[in-house]
Structures are given as C-alpha cells and as structure tokens.
Design a protein around this motif. Structure first.
Motif, PDB file in Angstrom:
ATOM      1  N   PHE A 183       0.755  -1.064  -0.062  1.00  0.00           N
ATOM      2  CA  PHE A 183      -0.034  -0.125  -0.063  1.00  0.00           C
ATOM      3  C   PHE A 183       0.913   1.275   0.147  1.00  0.00           C
ATOM      4  CE2 PHE A 183      -4.626  -0.707   0.530  1.00  0.00           C
ATOM      5  CZ  PHE A 183      -4.769  -1.977   0.088  1.00  0.00           C
ATOM      6  N   TYR A 184       2.063   1.399   0.874  1.00  0.00           N
ATOM      7  CA  TYR A 184       2.661   2.582   0.790  1.00  0.00           C
ATOM      8  C   TYR A 184       3.441   2.758  -0.364  1.00  0.00           C
ATOM      9  CZ  TYR A 184       7.840   1.665   1.442  1.00  0.00           C
ATOM     10  OH  TYR A 184       8.915   1.556   1.388  1.00  0.00           O
ATOM     11  N   LEU A 185       4.099   1.651  -1.292  1.00  0.00           N
ATOM     12  CA  LEU A 185       4.466   1.932  -2.502  1.00  0.00           C
ATOM     13  C   LEU A 185       3.532   2.345  -3.344  1.00  0.00           C
ATOM     14  CD1 LEU A 185       6.773  -1.268  -2.292  1.00  0.00           C
ATOM     15  CD2 LEU A 185       7.643   0.929  -2.564  1.00  0.00           C
ATOM     16  N   ILE A 186       2.330   1.950  -3.271  1.00  0.00           N
ATOM     17  CA  ILE A 186       1.136   2.404  -4.215  1.00  0.00           C
ATOM     18  C   ILE A 186       0.942   3.820  -4.098  1.00  0.00           C
ATOM     19  CG2 ILE A 186      -1.025   2.324  -5.153  1.00  0.00           C
ATOM     20  CD1 ILE A 186      -1.060  -0.686  -4.226  1.00  0.00           C
ATOM     21  N   SER A 187       1.084   4.249  -2.625  1.00  0.00           N
ATOM     22  CA  SER A 187       0.829   5.609  -2.428  1.00  0.00           C
ATOM     23  C   SER A 187       2.073   6.679  -2.986  1.00  0.00           C
ATOM     24  CB  SER A 187       0.614   5.824  -0.886  1.00  0.00           C
ATOM     25  OG  SER A 187       0.743   7.278  -0.527  1.00  0.00           O
ATOM     26  N   LEU A 188       3.155   6.023  -2.507  1.00  0.00           N
ATOM     27  CA  LEU A 188       4.251   6.867  -3.090  1.00  0.00           C
ATOM     28  C   LEU A 188       4.205   7.095  -4.613  1.00  0.00           C
ATOM     29  CD1 LEU A 188       6.932   8.081  -1.908  1.00  0.00           C
ATOM     30  CD2 LEU A 188       7.970   5.801  -2.162  1.00  0.00           C
ATOM     31  N   ALA A 189       3.975   6.069  -5.129  1.00  0.00           N
ATOM     32  CA  ALA A 189       4.010   6.125  -6.767  1.00  0.00           C
ATOM     33  C   ALA A 189       3.083   7.093  -7.402  1.00  0.00           C
ATOM     34  CB  ALA A 189       4.180   5.016  -7.386  1.00  0.00           C
ATOM     35  N   LEU A 190       1.766   6.846  -6.791  1.00  0.00           N
ATOM     36  CA  LEU A 190       0.795   7.917  -6.995  1.00  0.00           C
ATOM     37  C   LEU A 190       1.245   9.375  -6.745  1.00  0.00           C
ATOM     38  CD1 LEU A 190      -2.084   7.333  -8.056  1.00  0.00           C
ATOM     39  CD2 LEU A 190      -2.962   7.513  -5.620  1.00  0.00           C
ATOM     40  N   GLY A 191       1.752   9.553  -5.560  1.00  0.00           N
ATOM     41  CA  GLY A 191       1.995  10.808  -5.197  1.00  0.00           C
ATOM     42  C   GLY A 191       3.289  11.488  -6.246  1.00  0.00           C
ATOM     43  N   VAL A 192       4.169  10.793  -6.461  1.00  0.00           N
ATOM     44  CA  VAL A 192       5.219  11.230  -7.424  1.00  0.00           C
ATOM     45  C   VAL A 192       4.378  11.427  -8.771  1.00  0.00           C
ATOM     46  CG1 VAL A 192       7.077  10.619  -8.743  1.00  0.00           C
ATOM     47  CG2 VAL A 192       7.133   9.934  -6.091  1.00  0.00           C
ATOM     48  N   LEU A 193       3.484  10.553  -9.022  1.00  0.00           N
ATOM     49  CA  LEU A 193       3.126  10.783 -10.441  1.00  0.00           C
ATOM     50  C   LEU A 193       2.073  12.281 -10.383  1.00  0.00           C
ATOM     51  CD1 LEU A 193       2.371   9.074 -13.275  1.00  0.00           C
ATOM     52  CD2 LEU A 193      -0.033   8.622 -12.178  1.00  0.00           C
ATOM     53  N   LEU A 194       1.306  12.307  -9.294  1.00  0.00           N
ATOM     54  CA  LEU A 194       0.294  13.528  -9.246  1.00  0.00           C
ATOM     55  C   LEU A 194       1.417  14.528  -9.350  1.00  0.00           C
ATOM     56  CD1 LEU A 194      -2.214  12.519  -6.693  1.00  0.00           C
ATOM     57  CD2 LEU A 194      -2.614  13.027  -8.989  1.00  0.00           C
ATOM     58  N   VAL A 195       2.465  14.843  -8.641  1.00  0.00           N
ATOM     59  CA  VAL A 195       3.471  15.909  -8.624  1.00  0.00           C
ATOM     60  C   VAL A 195       3.906  16.178  -9.953  1.00  0.00           C
ATOM     61  CG1 VAL A 195       5.524  16.724  -7.577  1.00  0.00           C
ATOM     62  CG2 VAL A 195       3.958  15.626  -6.184  1.00  0.00           C
ATOM     63  N   SER A 196       4.428  15.105 -10.657  1.00  0.00           N
ATOM     64  CA  SER A 196       5.198  15.405 -11.920  1.00  0.00           C
ATOM     65  C   SER A 196       3.913  15.811 -13.071  1.00  0.00           C
ATOM     66  CB  SER A 196       5.629  14.331 -12.613  1.00  0.00           C
ATOM     67  OG  SER A 196       4.888  13.242 -12.566  1.00  0.00           O
ATOM     68  N   LEU A 197       2.363  15.262 -12.773  1.00  0.00           N
ATOM     69  CA  LEU A 197       1.534  15.805 -13.709  1.00  0.00           C
ATOM     70  C   LEU A 197       1.612  17.220 -13.894  1.00  0.00           C
ATOM     71  CD1 LEU A 197      -1.404  13.228 -13.303  1.00  0.00           C
ATOM     72  CD2 LEU A 197       0.354  13.853 -15.344  1.00  0.00           C
ATOM     73  N   ARG A 198       1.741  17.877 -12.548  1.00  0.00           N
ATOM     74  CA  ARG A 198       1.288  19.344 -12.558  1.00  0.00           C
ATOM     75  C   ARG A 198       2.495  19.933 -12.936  1.00  0.00           C
ATOM     76  NH1 ARG A 198      -2.198  21.828  -8.850  1.00  0.00           N
ATOM     77  NH2 ARG A 198      -1.123  23.583  -9.190  1.00  0.00           N
ATOM     78  N   GLY A 199       3.688  19.251 -13.004  1.00  0.00           N
ATOM     79  CA  GLY A 199       4.775  19.990 -13.810  1.00  0.00           C
ATOM     80  C   GLY A 199       5.477  21.178 -13.426  1.00  0.00           C
ATOM     81  N   SER A 200       5.174  21.321 -11.997  1.00  0.00           N
ATOM     82  CA  SER A 200       5.721  22.327 -11.365  1.00  0.00           C
ATOM     83  C   SER A 200       6.839  21.859 -10.564  1.00  0.00           C
ATOM     84  CB  SER A 200       4.732  23.206 -10.349  1.00  0.00           C
ATOM     85  OG  SER A 200       4.322  22.398  -9.628  1.00  0.00           O
ATOM     86  N   ASN A 201       7.860  22.860 -10.496  1.00  0.00           N
ATOM     87  CA  ASN A 201       9.248  22.366  -9.678  1.00  0.00           C
ATOM     88  C   ASN A 201       8.960  22.926  -8.159  1.00  0.00           C
ATOM     89  OD1 ASN A 201      11.605  21.937  -8.884  1.00  0.00           O
ATOM     90  ND2 ASN A 201      12.300  23.701  -9.671  1.00  0.00           N
ATOM     91  N   VAL A 202       8.271  21.739  -7.798  1.00  0.00           N
ATOM     92  CA  VAL A 202       7.895  21.960  -6.149  1.00  0.00           C
ATOM     93  C   VAL A 202       9.096  21.884  -5.109  1.00  0.00           C
ATOM     94  CG1 VAL A 202       6.329  21.177  -4.452  1.00  0.00           C
ATOM     95  CG2 VAL A 202       5.869  20.847  -6.793  1.00  0.00           C
TER      96      VAL A 202
END
Lengths: 288, 253
Positions: A103-122
């Motif tokens: 579960f945590y790996l899924i959450s981590l990957a999903l988080g990275v995906l969401l962040v990169s979709l926004r394309g902003s340099n957070v």
C-alpha cells in the motif's frame, strides 16, 4: 551555563516555539513508539511516513504552504494506507508487513505521479525536512492537540492494545475489540507523523517515535517505565538537538534526531537491560 | 441434563478441503470429553470451530452458551514472551469479561487473581516477567488465567505437550476440579493412558469420527488402527463432496 542552556530560549521567540513543539511531539510520540516497537512494527512507521509524503505534497501543490491543506492531504493518504493495509491483513491470509509495503509503495508512486503531472518545480524540502524553527501558532496548536488526543486515546485503548500485543489469540477469544483498537492505533501513528512532519519532516518524524522507544528498551523491563523513559529520551533529545542546532548552526531537524540516535547508541552500550557492556563483562553466575 | 453443544453434519476445513468431515453428535452439559486421533485428524480444527475461530464449511454447531462462556486454550498459545508483562498481569487478563475494556480491578478481583495464582502453584512468581518462565510455569500461568475466565465450557488443545509429570498431575487436578463444578471440559490429548484414567468420554477422530462414547469402548486396538488408516493426506485433486452423501456421524448413547 545560562548562555549555553537557557539563553537561546529566553532570548528568541522562535526558539521558545520550537521548544514547545518538540516537547509536545515527544510526549505524544514516546508512548506510540513504545507500542510500535512492542508490536514489531518498528519499520511500519517508516512505511507510513512514505505514505504520508505524497498526500502532503498534493496538499502543497493545491494550496501552497498551507497548514490545513498539507495536514489533510497527509492524513488522507496515511489513513488510506493504514486502513487499507490493516483491512487486507485481517481479511486475507496476507501478513500486515507485506500489505503495508504494497500500500505505501502504491501511495508513494501515485504521489510522485500527481506531482509530476502538475509539472511544477515544487520545493518539497519543507515536507521532507520540516521547519521546527518556523512553527506558527496554528501549527503549534495542531501539534499540541495531536499529542493531547494521542494520550487520551491511548489511555482508553491501553488494555486492548497491550493484550493484543501479548496474546492476540486470547483477545480474539474474549472480545472483538482487537481489530478496531488496532486500526485506531494505526490512525494515531499517522496523526502523530503528520504532526511531526511540520516540525521535522515526514521521514525524520519517525525518528522521534522509534529511537527513544528503542533506547528505552535497554533501561527497563517494565511497560509503564518503558513509556516514561521513551518520553524522557524524546523530550531531552528535542531540547538538546535544538541547542546543538542553535550553537553550531546545523539544521535543527536532523540535529534532534541525531541526538536521539546518540541516546540510542549510549543505551545499546551501557543500558542495564541487555546492554553490550554488561554482556562483555563476565560476572559470576548466581546461586539460584 | 441438556447438551452444551451439538454438531449437525459439521464440516470444518481450510481452502474447501475438509479437516473434520460430516460430524454429528452431542456433548452433554458437564461432560469431561477427550478428543484423540492421529496428527492431521482434525482435532485442533474441531476445537477452533467450537471456539468460533473457524467458520464451518458446511453444517453447523448448535450451542446454548453465549460466546463469553467459552474459554479456549490453543495448542501453541500465541503469547509473545518477549513482551514486558509479568505473571500477575497476564493472569489478570482472565478477568476481561468482568472488567472489559475500561473497568477497574478492585480488591475482590485482586483476591481472585491471587487465588488463581496460588491454585496453580505459582505463589511468589507474581512479579516475574513471562519471558523468564519455564514451559511448565508458562502453562500454569495460562491455566490460572483460564481459572479466572470462569467459563462454562473449557476447550484445551494439547495442554500437556512437553510438560513433566508433576505439572501434568497438578493441571489434571485443576481440570477435574472444573468438571466437579459442573463445567464442561473438552481436551485434545495424545497420552492415551492419561485419557483412560481421567476422561470418562472420548471422541476418536480421523477427520470423520471413528468412535465416540465411553473411553474404554472407544480406545480399542481395532479403533486406533482404523483411525490411523483413515487419516489419509490432503488431496489437491479431491472432487467436490456430493451434497447427498450419507453422514458418517454417530451419536453418543
């Protein structure tokens, strides 16, 4: 001496706030860490911290450096992972550690995906390492509330939590309280980590939980004393870490956790309960 | 005297493979029943079913007892012996039904706990961490906890495995005391001599019941050989059991 120990806190408002923050964190994280260790979940805290990270990041993306958005994001991601893993572990043949990893790996990957979709340099440094020296009133209130809530909930659920750790089969045979109290406990872990990440960052917040508990194990065999020692180590590490950081200019979050790590190392060496030194010193065996 | 438990065409198992197959029978209130049989005969599975830990694949267990009147001591109790808890606190857990999640433990309860510890011969061990106990002392501690549970039906799964003669005879005395108080005790046992001496009723199980009744009529050479023969291995390719298959059950006289 005054300049060394008291001065920084007396002079600077931000140091006083940091002091309140780390003491509150220590009081809440101490007992939670002891229970995690005794339930063989020492690494589950780390997994949970990874699970919170994407939630907090999404909150940050949506609303910027907003306490409410990041807290809610972290809580949602953490609860989803904790409850999902807990439910799978109890409803299927899968052990909790494996379910949690999934579960945590899924959450981590999903988080990275969401962040990169926004394309902003957070700038995620804040989420990763926290800002214990910049705690505002709202954040302090959040941390103190979480510690208070933690102590109250633990007081209520202490008996089933201890019983489930010692003899889960017995608890199942006399009561249905085991599963719900375990889930409430996981929720407490998540809540404490979310409180901790504002001060120390998601990854280091686990250190405030596990290092004091692990150190306490070398000083006593008694459960209540374990909690006491753990809280003491957490709070002292917080204060000493802040002072080290103030006087030497190193970042405060890592300083606090490294001091706790030092306390752990000393405990491993000199602790009276199974410490290394006692093991290496040959003593005559007893008569009975 | 009524029955405390009735099995009705009961099938228990794992992954659809039956470990107890089509069991029928009644356990009268106040019985002292031994369950015997080879390894893999379904003895532990049957206790799990009675304790409610395992749901039946088919059939049912009828009982008039509420859940909390049943005490169950599994074969290898899951006690985490590295946990920092002492004998007194572990025994005190037996009071769960009275104290529940939040209830306090008063002076009367403390006396009960001390009596239970004394009854199993562990006076002076109250403050010992459970991690320092020997196997026999640990089992005595668990029996003290059972004592406090004050259950009408007590299920014991191989309670005497790896215990010395002195401990076994002390614990058997406790079982007989429970039975004398009108409680029903069902114990899975391998020591047939012990069963012959102390248990009036026996169920000989080999997935299906081989015999059930008076111990001396059940534990015959013929029945024991039959039990061994019937206890075949788990068959991955076993066909589904026909629903109209006649029951192998039998009833106590």
């Amino acid at each position: 001496m005054y300049d060394l120990l008291i001065g920084p806190f007396a002079e600077f408002d931000f140091m006083r706030r940091a002091l309140v923050g780390v003491l509150a964190l220590g009081v809440g994280a101490g007992p939670v860490g002891v229970l995690m260790m005794l339930r063989r979940m020492s690494l589950a805290g780390d997994a949970m911290a990874h699970a919170i990270l994407p939630g907090a990041a999404v909150g940050f993306l949506a609303a910027g450096l907003n306490l409410f958005a990041m807290t809610v994001g972290g809580l949602v991601a953490g609860f989803a992972v904790a409850l999902g893993a807990g439910a799978v572990a109890r409803a299927t043949q899968m052990k909790e550690d494996a379910a949690l990893a999934a579960f945590y790996l899924i959450s981590l990957a999903l988080g990275v995906l969401l962040v990169s979709l926004r394309g902003s340099n957070v700038d995620l440094l804040h989420v990763l390492f926290g800002t214990v020296l910049a705690l505002d009133d709202a954040t302090l209130l959040l941390i103190v509330s979480i510690s208070t809530l933690t102590l109250a909930v633990l007081a209520l659920l202490w008996r089933p939590l201890v019983l489930e750790s010692v003899d889960p089969g017995f608890l199942r045979s006399v009561s249905r309280a085991g599963a719900p109290s375990h889930l409430v406990f996981l929720a407490l872990v998540v809540t404490n980590l979310v409180g901790g990440f504002h001060a120390l960052g998601t990854l280091l917040a686990v250190g405030m939980m596990m290092l004091p508990a692990a150190a306490a194990r070398f000083w006593t065999r008694e459960l209540t004393a374990l909690v006491g020692v753990s809280v003491l180590v957490a709070c002292v590490s917080g204060v000493v870490g802040l002072l080290v950081s103030y006087h030497s200019g190193v970042p405060s979050g890592p300083a606090i956790i490294l001091v706790a790590g030092g306390a752990y190392a000393l405990s491993v060496l000199f602790g009276p309960v199974g410490g290394l030194l006692l093991r290496l010193m040959p003593r005559r065996h007893l008569e009975a | 005297m009524g029955n405390v438990l009735s099995f009705r065409d009961l099938t228990l198992g794992y992954d659809r493979h039956p470990a107890v197959h089509h069991l029928d029978g009644d356990v009268p209130d106040g019985a002292l029943l031994a369950i015997c049989g080879p390894n893999g005969a379904g003895k532990s599975t049957l206790l799990k079913g009675i304790a409610g830990v395992l749901s039946p694949l088919a059939g049912r267990i009828e009982g008039k007892l509420p859940d909390h009147a049943v005490a169950y001591l599994p074969q290898a109790a899951e006690v985490d012996r590295s946990f920092p808890i002492d004998v007194y606190d572990l025994v005190a857990m037996g009071l769960w039904r009275r104290s529940g999640l939040f209830g306090g433990i008063g002076r009367a309860d403390r006396r009960l706990i001390e009596e239970a510890i004394a009854a199993v011969g562990l006076e002076g061990f109250e403050a010992r961490p459970v991690g320092t106990l020997s196997g026999g002392q640990m089992q005595r501690t668990l029996f003290a906890r059972l004592l406090l549970q004050d259950a009408r039906l007590i299920l014991l799964d191989e309670p005497f495995t790896a215990l010395d003669a002195g401990t076994v005879s002390d614990l058997v005395a406790l079982i007989e005391r429970w039975n004398g108080e009108g409680r029903t005790v069902i114990a899975v046992l391998h020591d047939l001599e012990l069963v012959r001496v102390h248990f009036p009723q026996t169920l000989l199980l080999a997935r299906t019941p081989v015999a059930w009744g008076e111990t001396r009529e059940v534990l015959t050479t013929h029945n024991l050989a039959e039990a061994r023969r019937m206890c075949e291995a788990w068959d991955e390719d076993a066909p589904a059991c026909a629903p109209d298959m006649p029951s192998h059950g039998m009833r106590v006289a």
